[in-house]
Design a protein around this motif. Structure first.
Motif, short mmCIF file in Angstrom:
data_model
loop_
_atom_site.label_atom_id
_atom_site.label_comp_id
_atom_site.label_asym_id
_atom_site.label_seq_id
_atom_site.Cartn_x
_atom_site.Cartn_y
_atom_site.Cartn_z
N GLY A 17 38.39 -59.04 -59.74
CA GLY A 17 37.06 -58.73 -59.23
C GLY A 17 36.82 -59.19 -57.81
N ALA A 18 35.87 -58.51 -57.16
CA ALA A 18 35.38 -58.86 -55.83
C ALA A 18 33.86 -58.97 -55.96
CB ALA A 18 35.77 -57.81 -54.81
N SER A 19 33.27 -60.03 -55.43
CA SER A 19 31.87 -60.32 -55.71
C SER A 19 30.87 -59.48 -54.93
CB SER A 19 31.58 -61.80 -55.46
OG SER A 19 31.69 -62.10 -54.07
N ALA A 20 31.22 -59.04 -53.73
CA ALA A 20 30.24 -58.35 -52.90
C ALA A 20 30.93 -57.54 -51.82
CB ALA A 20 29.28 -59.37 -52.27
N ARG A 21 30.13 -56.71 -51.17
CA ARG A 21 30.61 -55.88 -50.07
C ARG A 21 30.99 -56.77 -48.89
NH1 ARG A 21 30.63 -50.74 -48.69
NH2 ARG A 21 30.56 -50.24 -46.47
N LEU A 22 32.01 -56.34 -48.14
CA LEU A 22 32.42 -57.06 -46.95
C LEU A 22 31.45 -56.73 -45.81
CD1 LEU A 22 36.29 -56.56 -47.13
CD2 LEU A 22 34.92 -58.47 -47.98
N GLU A 23 30.64 -57.71 -45.44
CA GLU A 23 29.66 -57.57 -44.37
C GLU A 23 29.72 -58.80 -43.48
OE1 GLU A 23 25.92 -56.89 -46.34
OE2 GLU A 23 26.39 -54.78 -46.68
N THR A 24 29.62 -58.60 -42.18
CA THR A 24 29.69 -59.69 -41.21
C THR A 24 28.79 -60.85 -41.60
OG1 THR A 24 30.19 -58.12 -39.43
CG2 THR A 24 29.37 -60.28 -38.77
N GLY A 25 29.38 -62.06 -41.56
CA GLY A 25 28.62 -63.27 -41.81
C GLY A 25 28.49 -63.69 -43.26
N THR A 26 29.03 -62.91 -44.18
CA THR A 26 28.93 -63.27 -45.60
C THR A 26 30.21 -63.98 -46.05
OG1 THR A 26 29.84 -61.16 -46.36
CG2 THR A 26 27.45 -61.30 -46.11
N THR A 27 30.10 -64.60 -47.21
CA THR A 27 31.28 -65.13 -47.90
C THR A 27 31.30 -64.48 -49.27
OG1 THR A 27 31.23 -67.24 -46.71
CG2 THR A 27 32.43 -67.19 -48.80
N VAL A 28 32.40 -63.83 -49.60
CA VAL A 28 32.56 -63.18 -50.89
C VAL A 28 33.61 -63.94 -51.68
CG1 VAL A 28 31.93 -60.92 -49.94
CG2 VAL A 28 34.34 -61.57 -50.06
N THR A 29 33.74 -63.65 -52.95
CA THR A 29 34.84 -64.22 -53.73
C THR A 29 35.73 -63.10 -54.23
OG1 THR A 29 33.50 -64.26 -55.74
CG2 THR A 29 33.58 -66.29 -54.45
N TRP A 30 37.02 -63.37 -54.20
CA TRP A 30 38.02 -62.46 -54.73
C TRP A 30 38.77 -63.19 -55.84
CZ3 TRP A 30 40.85 -60.22 -49.81
CH2 TRP A 30 40.00 -59.33 -49.16
N ASP A 31 39.13 -62.43 -56.87
CA ASP A 31 39.88 -62.98 -57.99
C ASP A 31 41.04 -62.02 -58.28
OD1 ASP A 31 40.68 -64.48 -60.17
OD2 ASP A 31 38.79 -64.31 -61.24
N PHE A 32 42.18 -62.57 -58.62
CA PHE A 32 43.38 -61.76 -58.88
C PHE A 32 43.95 -62.13 -60.24
CE2 PHE A 32 43.00 -62.14 -54.32
CZ PHE A 32 43.25 -60.85 -53.88
N ALA A 33 44.39 -61.15 -60.99
CA ALA A 33 44.99 -61.41 -62.30
C ALA A 33 46.24 -62.28 -62.16
CB ALA A 33 45.33 -60.10 -63.00
N ASP A 34 46.99 -62.11 -61.06
CA ASP A 34 48.23 -62.86 -60.89
C ASP A 34 48.00 -64.30 -60.43
OD1 ASP A 34 47.34 -61.39 -58.65
OD2 ASP A 34 49.26 -61.56 -57.65
N PHE A 35 46.87 -64.58 -59.79
CA PHE A 35 46.52 -65.93 -59.37
C PHE A 35 45.07 -66.18 -59.77
CE2 PHE A 35 49.72 -64.55 -56.21
CZ PHE A 35 50.73 -65.43 -56.58
N PRO A 36 44.80 -66.36 -61.06
CA PRO A 36 43.41 -66.44 -61.54
C PRO A 36 42.63 -67.58 -60.90
CG PRO A 36 45.00 -66.70 -63.35
CD PRO A 36 45.78 -66.55 -62.09
N GLY A 37 41.34 -67.34 -60.81
CA GLY A 37 40.44 -68.30 -60.22
C GLY A 37 39.90 -67.72 -58.92
N ALA A 38 38.65 -67.32 -58.93
CA ALA A 38 38.04 -66.72 -57.75
C ALA A 38 38.06 -67.70 -56.58
CB ALA A 38 36.62 -66.28 -58.06
N PHE A 39 38.28 -67.18 -55.38
CA PHE A 39 38.27 -68.04 -54.21
C PHE A 39 37.47 -67.37 -53.09
CE2 PHE A 39 42.06 -65.48 -54.01
CZ PHE A 39 42.12 -65.05 -52.70
N PRO A 40 36.92 -68.19 -52.19
CA PRO A 40 36.05 -67.67 -51.15
C PRO A 40 36.81 -66.99 -50.02
CG PRO A 40 36.21 -70.04 -50.95
CD PRO A 40 36.97 -69.65 -52.19
N VAL A 41 36.21 -65.91 -49.52
CA VAL A 41 36.73 -65.17 -48.37
C VAL A 41 35.58 -65.04 -47.38
CG1 VAL A 41 37.74 -62.99 -47.59
CG2 VAL A 41 38.33 -63.88 -49.86
N GLU A 42 35.73 -65.63 -46.22
CA GLU A 42 34.71 -65.55 -45.18
C GLU A 42 34.86 -64.23 -44.43
OE1 GLU A 42 35.10 -68.87 -42.53
OE2 GLU A 42 35.18 -70.29 -44.19
#
Length: 160
Positions: free
Chosen positions: A36-61
């Motif tokens: 899953g991806a938490s939100a649209r990529l927009e300038t100034g936001t932080t979203v979270t990405w999660d991968f089945a191969d490396f579980p555990g969502a992490f922040p993406v600035e």
């Protein structure tokens, strides 16, 4: 030696469609962020990405977004390559790397997508992490092409 790389792929779809496949969280989750991806990529936001191969969502600035042209991201660096060592043996680093995705229109409604990542420390762990991310972004481009052109999720079942 500066640790950085650049990978590219040509996608046989118009730039608007290819850009949206990366910026839109539902589309991105359909072929890349399989957890899953938490939100649209927009300038100034932080979203979270999660991968089945490396579980555990992490922040993406999200540093910068220029519609249909460029996306710049920052995320925590790792010290080591999870693909080689297993995620439990990779330490988080105390710095971030920068990812720049560019989208360039080509003749025939095709798009050139280039992904560059840089900023690792010049250590054995930084080198291993850069190799792992180069592999991951190369897979992302293959998955993006298959998804946008044919509606196929290449990552489905790949890691479980």
């Amino acid at each position: 030696m500066e640790l950085k790389f650049k990978v590219s792929s040509r996608v046989s779809k118009p730039i608007e469609e290819v850009f949206e496949a990366v910026a839109d969280p539902k589309k991105l989750s359909g072929y890349f962020t399989t957890g899953g991806a938490s939100a649209r990529l927009e300038t100034g936001t932080t979203v979270t990405w999660d991968f089945a191969d490396f579980p555990g969502a992490f922040p993406v600035e999200v540093v910068e977004v220029e519609k249909n042209r460029k996306i710049v991201l920052r995320w925590d660096a790792a010290d080591g390559n999870p693909a080689e060592q297993g995620q439990e043996n990779v330490a988080p680093a105390d710095y971030k790397t920068t990812i720049t995705m560019t989208f360039e229109p080509l003749d025939g409604n095709r798009t050139l997508v280039t992904i560059a990542e840089e900023g690792w420390r010049e250590t054995p762990g930084g080198l291993a992490a850069s190799y792992g991310n180069c592999q991951g972004w190369s897979q992302m481009l293959c998955a993006l092409k298959a998804y946008v052109e044919y509606g196929i999720n290449l990552r489905e079942g790949m890691y479980k």
